[in-house]
Enzyme design. Structure first.
Site, PDB file in Angstrom:
ATOM      1  N   ARG A 164     137.251 137.105  11.722  1.00  0.00           N
ATOM      2  CA  ARG A 164     136.367 138.149  12.087  1.00  0.00           C
ATOM      3  C   ARG A 164     134.857 137.676  12.205  1.00  0.00           C
ATOM      4  O   ARG A 164     134.299 138.231  13.068  1.00  0.00           O
ATOM      5  CB  ARG A 164     136.649 139.177  10.805  1.00  0.00           C
ATOM      6  CG  ARG A 164     138.054 139.660  10.806  1.00  0.00           C
ATOM      7  CD  ARG A 164     137.895 140.509   9.370  1.00  0.00           C
ATOM      8  NE  ARG A 164     136.970 141.611   9.229  1.00  0.00           N
ATOM      9  CZ  ARG A 164     136.772 142.179   8.106  1.00  0.00           C
ATOM     10  NH1 ARG A 164     137.291 141.615   6.960  1.00  0.00           N
ATOM     11  NH2 ARG A 164     136.139 143.141   7.825  1.00  0.00           N
TER      12      ARG A 164
ATOM     13  N   CYS B 137     129.327 142.016   4.540  1.00  0.00           N
ATOM     14  CA  CYS B 137     130.975 141.919   4.757  1.00  0.00           C
ATOM     15  C   CYS B 137     131.244 143.042   5.868  1.00  0.00           C
ATOM     16  O   CYS B 137     130.783 143.007   6.841  1.00  0.00           O
ATOM     17  CB  CYS B 137     131.663 142.145   3.440  1.00  0.00           C
ATOM     18  SG  CYS B 137     131.429 143.319   2.526  1.00  0.00           S
TER      19      CYS B 137
END
Length: 292
Positions: free
Chosen positions: A183, A244
């Protein structure tokens, strides 16, 4: 894992389940479902998808002080309760640090993170598998707290840091991203459809599993955590921002930094909106999103 000073001897000790799963969980699990299946006796369940900022377009952002107090009252919790925040047996350390960080932001005096519920179960400590009661026997009048703005950083604050990174004479603030390497690099999709992957320029990737024991999913010991942080080139003498996907794993990084005594707490902030907000408000054309 203690987070605050020792509790007064008259405090109640109350387990607080913080179970949460990503929206694309392959087994369709939810925090409330696993809480109902297995929990510490006497535990309450705090749902971060319910105790949130109702006006934010981003998932489970910090609630207002009024909403936080309302939620604590509805759970029958008191300000002098000693709260033991814990995760799921399935995932190990994941979302409990997020709830603990919320307690910290709103100044709850006494709380700890259990490191962790998987070990609690496997070592034979008591669990309750009966259907939980939907009614709290006695609701409380939890006082409206003060919001500690120094524990949180906004989109604008992070954007200013990113724009300054690398400039001569700028303060070197370190941004740590707890998402997976795929990611972070932009090679894997985000769990929320339509959201671009990638990372903030100058940020450092430290995926959550790297600070957990691979078997128990508990936080690594203090010295091992320090080695992980040092291997990423982090400097305990410089400020740190953790991020995050939606501020859950960022809080786990923040907790690990505290557990390792890696830099002073006053130099750490969590980006609440994290990548979900950043990817929708920043632009690759502005140089604010990078892919490897």
């Amino acid at each position: 894992m203690a987070m605050n000073e020792r509790s007064p001897p008259t405090s109640r000790i109350v387990p607080l389940c913080a179970a949460w799963f990503l929206p694309n969980d392959p087994q369709g699990r939810t925090g409330r479902k696993v809480f109902a299946q297995k929990r510490i006796p006497g535990a309450r369940f705090l749902d971060i998808d319910a105790v949130k900022d109702e006006d934010s377009p981003y998932p489970h952002m910090l609630p207002t002080a009024e909403r936080f107090a309302q939620a604590m009252s509805e759970l029958g919790l008191k300000r002098d309760d000693d709260l033991i925040v814990y995760d799921t047996h399935e995932l190990g350390i994941f979302s409990a640090p997020r709830v603990a960080w919320m307690l910290q932001v709103f100044g709850h005096p006494n709380f700890h993170i259990l490191n962790n519920f998987r070990l609690w179960v496997e070592q034979g400590f008591p669990i309750d598998t009966d259907e939980p009661s939907s009614d709290i026997q006695e609701k409380t009048d939890y006082p409206i707290p003060t919001f500690d703005v120094d524990r949180v950083i906004t989109f604008r604050g992070v954007r200013d840091i990113v724009k300054e990174l690398g400039r001569e004479g700028s303060e070197r603030i370190q941004i740590i991203d707890a998402r997976s390497a795929g990611r972070f690099s932009g090679n894997e999709p985000e769990p929320r459809p339509g959201l671009s992957s990638g990372h903030m320029p100058g940020s450092i990737n430290l995926p959550l599993p790297e600070i957990l024991d691979p078997k128990t999913k508990a936080f690594l010991p203090e010295e091992e955590l320090k080695k992980v942080f040092q291997s990423k080139g982090l400097d305990p003498g410089k400020p740190i921002v953790t991020t995050c996907g939606t501020g859950v794993m960022a809080a786990a990084l923040d907790t690990a930094l505290q557990a390792a005594h890696f830099g002073p707490r006053v130099d750490r902030r969590v980006y609440d909106g994290s990548w979900t907000e950043w990817a929708q408000r920043a632009s690759g054309n502005d140089g604010l999103i990078e892919k490897v």
